[in-house]
Design an enzyme around this catalytic site. Structure first.
Site, mmCIF file in Angstrom:
data_model
loop_
_atom_site.group_PDB
_atom_site.id
_atom_site.type_symbol
_atom_site.label_atom_id
_atom_site.label_comp_id
_atom_site.label_asym_id
_atom_site.label_seq_id
_atom_site.Cartn_x
_atom_site.Cartn_y
_atom_site.Cartn_z
ATOM 1 N N SER A 1 31.007 36.977 37.726
ATOM 2 C CA SER A 1 31.517 36.998 39.100
ATOM 3 C C SER A 1 32.901 37.641 39.225
ATOM 4 O O SER A 1 33.850 37.247 38.542
ATOM 5 C CB SER A 1 31.578 35.549 39.600
ATOM 6 O OG SER A 1 32.426 35.432 40.711
ATOM 7 N N GLY A 2 33.004 38.587 40.134
ATOM 8 C CA GLY A 2 34.310 39.214 40.402
ATOM 9 C C GLY A 2 35.292 38.207 40.964
ATOM 10 O O GLY A 2 36.484 38.199 40.601
ATOM 11 N N LEU A 3 34.774 37.338 41.835
ATOM 12 C CA LEU A 3 35.633 36.283 42.383
ATOM 13 C C LEU A 3 36.123 35.381 41.261
ATOM 14 O O LEU A 3 37.319 35.066 41.165
ATOM 15 C CB LEU A 3 34.845 35.461 43.421
ATOM 16 C CG LEU A 3 35.539 34.203 43.936
ATOM 17 C CD1 LEU A 3 36.756 34.555 44.784
ATOM 18 C CD2 LEU A 3 34.579 33.335 44.749
ATOM 19 N N ASP B 1 40.356 38.307 44.969
ATOM 20 C CA ASP B 1 39.166 39.103 44.660
ATOM 21 C C ASP B 1 39.222 40.334 45.568
ATOM 22 O O ASP B 1 38.547 40.410 46.590
ATOM 23 C CB ASP B 1 37.921 38.241 44.947
ATOM 24 C CG ASP B 1 36.621 38.966 44.651
ATOM 25 O OD1 ASP B 1 36.647 39.964 43.911
ATOM 26 O OD2 ASP B 1 35.581 38.519 45.180
ATOM 27 N N ASP C 1 29.032 41.764 38.189
ATOM 28 C CA ASP C 1 29.437 42.073 39.561
ATOM 29 C C ASP C 1 30.553 43.123 39.444
ATOM 30 O O ASP C 1 31.647 42.814 38.994
ATOM 31 C CB ASP C 1 29.940 40.772 40.196
ATOM 32 C CG ASP C 1 30.636 40.981 41.527
ATOM 33 O OD1 ASP C 1 30.515 42.064 42.114
ATOM 34 O OD2 ASP C 1 31.316 40.026 41.980
ATOM 35 N N ASP D 1 31.887 44.982 41.920
ATOM 36 C CA ASP D 1 32.537 45.282 43.209
ATOM 37 C C ASP D 1 32.023 46.599 43.786
ATOM 38 O O ASP D 1 30.837 46.832 43.802
ATOM 39 C CB ASP D 1 34.062 45.287 43.037
ATOM 40 C CG ASP D 1 34.585 43.899 42.666
ATOM 41 O OD1 ASP D 1 33.856 42.921 42.903
ATOM 42 O OD2 ASP D 1 35.702 43.806 42.150
ATOM 43 N N GLU E 1 28.528 47.228 45.321
ATOM 44 C CA GLU E 1 28.389 46.968 46.759
ATOM 45 C C GLU E 1 28.921 48.149 47.576
ATOM 46 O O GLU E 1 29.790 48.896 47.095
ATOM 47 C CB GLU E 1 29.115 45.670 47.130
ATOM 48 C CG GLU E 1 30.617 45.696 46.895
ATOM 49 C CD GLU E 1 31.255 44.299 46.801
ATOM 50 O OE1 GLU E 1 30.730 43.452 46.045
ATOM 51 O OE2 GLU E 1 32.268 44.081 47.486
ATOM 52 N N LYS F 1 38.016 46.765 47.434
ATOM 53 C CA LYS F 1 37.187 45.874 48.254
ATOM 54 C C LYS F 1 37.898 44.555 48.512
ATOM 55 O O LYS F 1 38.939 44.264 47.897
ATOM 56 C CB LYS F 1 35.829 45.636 47.588
ATOM 57 C CG LYS F 1 35.792 45.080 46.177
ATOM 58 C CD LYS F 1 36.149 43.640 45.922
ATOM 59 C CE LYS F 1 35.432 42.535 46.595
ATOM 60 N NZ LYS F 1 34.226 42.039 45.921
ATOM 61 N N ASN G 1 36.875 40.277 48.971
ATOM 62 C CA ASN G 1 35.805 39.298 48.866
ATOM 63 C C ASN G 1 35.122 39.141 50.226
ATOM 64 O O ASN G 1 35.791 39.101 51.264
ATOM 65 C CB ASN G 1 36.353 37.950 48.375
ATOM 66 C CG ASN G 1 35.240 36.937 48.204
ATOM 67 O OD1 ASN G 1 34.886 36.222 49.141
ATOM 68 N ND2 ASN G 1 34.661 36.882 47.025
ATOM 69 N N SER G 2 33.810 39.017 50.181
ATOM 70 C CA SER G 2 33.018 38.997 51.413
ATOM 71 C C SER G 2 33.343 37.830 52.339
ATOM 72 O O SER G 2 33.012 37.867 53.520
ATOM 73 C CB SER G 2 31.531 38.966 51.051
ATOM 74 O OG SER G 2 31.221 40.058 50.243
ATOM 75 N N ARG H 1 24.159 46.409 46.375
ATOM 76 C CA ARG H 1 24.450 45.263 47.256
ATOM 77 C C ARG H 1 24.798 45.770 48.651
ATOM 78 O O ARG H 1 25.716 46.572 48.816
ATOM 79 C CB ARG H 1 25.600 44.469 46.638
ATOM 80 C CG ARG H 1 26.234 43.434 47.544
ATOM 81 C CD ARG H 1 27.060 42.498 46.710
ATOM 82 N NE ARG H 1 28.097 41.830 47.456
ATOM 83 C CZ ARG H 1 28.954 40.981 46.917
ATOM 84 N NH1 ARG H 1 28.880 40.700 45.623
ATOM 85 N NH2 ARG H 1 29.882 40.409 47.646
ATOM 86 N N HIS I 1 23.551 40.449 51.114
ATOM 87 C CA HIS I 1 24.538 39.375 51.244
ATOM 88 C C HIS I 1 24.643 38.958 52.710
ATOM 89 O O HIS I 1 24.485 39.785 53.612
ATOM 90 C CB HIS I 1 25.896 39.850 50.724
ATOM 91 C CG HIS I 1 26.769 38.733 50.210
ATOM 92 N ND1 HIS I 1 26.365 37.420 50.200
ATOM 93 C CD2 HIS I 1 28.021 38.734 49.692
ATOM 94 C CE1 HIS I 1 27.326 36.674 49.694
ATOM 95 N NE2 HIS I 1 28.346 37.437 49.375
HETATM 96 C C1 SPV Z 1 31.294 37.136 43.411
HETATM 97 O O1 SPV Z 1 30.882 36.143 42.813
HETATM 98 O O2 SPV Z 1 32.351 37.716 43.136
HETATM 99 C C2 SPV Z 1 30.518 37.687 44.516
HETATM 100 C C3 SPV Z 1 29.720 36.811 45.326
HETATM 101 O O3 SPV Z 1 30.607 38.862 44.769
HETATM 102 S S1 SPV Z 1 30.648 36.333 46.681
HETATM 103 O O4 SPV Z 1 31.932 35.845 46.234
HETATM 104 O O5 SPV Z 1 29.814 35.316 47.279
HETATM 105 O O6 SPV Z 1 30.805 37.476 47.568
HETATM 106 MG MG MG Z 2 32.175 39.764 43.868
#
Ligand code: SPV
Ligand code: MG
Length: 294
Positions: free
Chosen positions: A42-44, A54, A81, A83, A110, A116, A118-119, A155, A186
């Site tokens: 996970s990027g986060l 993130d 992930d 990004d 994505e 980027k 975080n979503s 993504r 997503h």
């Molecule tokens: C991550 O885990 O970094 C993701 C998923 O990209 S989210 O944080 O839900 O966008």
């Molecule tokens: Mg991510």
């Protein structure tokens, strides 16, 4: 079996694939122990470990090093992930070479601009690149890989950026046509309605991944019925560990001792197990000096 082949086989199987988000080797190993099929690097999570947002703050090499740690600590495939691909097509080409060479089973990129966000970050506009620009990144990624089983997941962030369902479907189709092995759709909706609608309208050209962070009531059975192939529990272990560390450390300060929380935390032996101390003991016997001389 190669880990990329493992994930490819899971993709063609009839079970919903369960991925656990991991932020380091330890969280990846616990996910494997609990029965997850694959790891989501996970990027986060990786950013959170360094306590930075993130938001493309860490370098590709830092994200890659974290994914390598997870990969080396486990026997299940790691999907990284990545990004928005760390830049333009040239960055994507470099990224695929490096991740594939390192034994990572696949990458997910994505369609947001670089850098980027975080979503789930509110107050900031989520900006997308054009479908054509992102399709070029997917083509570049697929043309670069050497291992035919290496996975490239596209993504779609339309629903995150407030774009229409039609935009999401259009983009997903473009990316599948550009060669993506799967689409991660997503959503930040509080219910699974958007995902349900998307999966109903999806052509089925390539399998779908979802990340049910904001709609946690969805069950494996529902996911299966929707025809979604893989589910990513992206940040639950990160949030669990933060909550527990916060609670336990706060309690020690409050109480002036760790007595009250002692029963609620892992025994040191559990940590030893995760470190494979048993194997160390076996090696110690096998390679003891006295054995070497007989
Ligand atoms: C991550 O885990 O970094 C993701 C998923 O990209 S989210 O944080 O839900 O966008
Ligand atoms: Mg991510």
């Amino acid at each position: 079996m190669k880990k990329s082949t493992m994930i490819k086989e899971l993709l063609t199987g009839n079970k919903v694939i369960k991925l656990a988000g991991a932020h380091d080797a330890l969280s990846a190993k616990i996910a494997e122990k609990k029965g997850f099929d694959a790891i989501w690097a996970s990027g986060l999570g990786i950013s959170a470990v360094e306590t930075v947002p993130d938001a493309s703050i860490l370098s590709m090499q830092e994200f890659l090093n974290a994914a390598i740690s997870m990969n080396q600590a486990t026997n299940i495939p790691v999907i990284a992930d990545c990004d928005s691909g760390f830049g333009n097509i040239h960055n994507v080409i470099h990224m695929v070479k490096k991740y594939e060479y390192a034994g990572i089973a696949g990458v997910c990129i994505e369609d947001k601009v670089f850098p980027k966000l975080n979503s789930f970050l509110s107050g900031n506009q989520q900006r997308l690149v054009s479908a054509e620009e992102f399709a070029s990144k997917i083509m570049a990624a697929k043309d670069t890989q050497i291992d035919p089983d290496f996975l490239v997941i596209a993504r779609v962030e339309s629903l995150i950026a407030g774009e229409s369902m039609e935009d999401a479907l259009y983009r997903a189709t473009c990316y599948a046509e550009a060669g993506a092995d799967a689409i991660l759709i997503h959503s930040k909706s509080k219910t699974s309605d958007q995902i349900e609608e998307f999966s109903k309208k999806w052509s089925g050209q390539v399998p779908l991944f979802i990340v049910p962070t904001t709609y946690p009531n969805i069950k494996t059975k529902d996911i299966e019925e929707m025809g979604v192939k893989a589910v990513v529990y992206a940040n639950q272990s990160l949030r669990a560990s933060v909550k527990m560390m916060d609670y336990v450390l706060g309690n020690i300060i409050e109480q002036g001792s760790s007595l009250k929380v002692e029963e609620e935390i892992s025994k040191v032996e559990e940590i030893f197990n995760l470190q494979d101390v048993n194997q160390m003991k076996i090696d110690e016997k096998k390679y003891s000096h006295s054995n070497a001389l007989v």
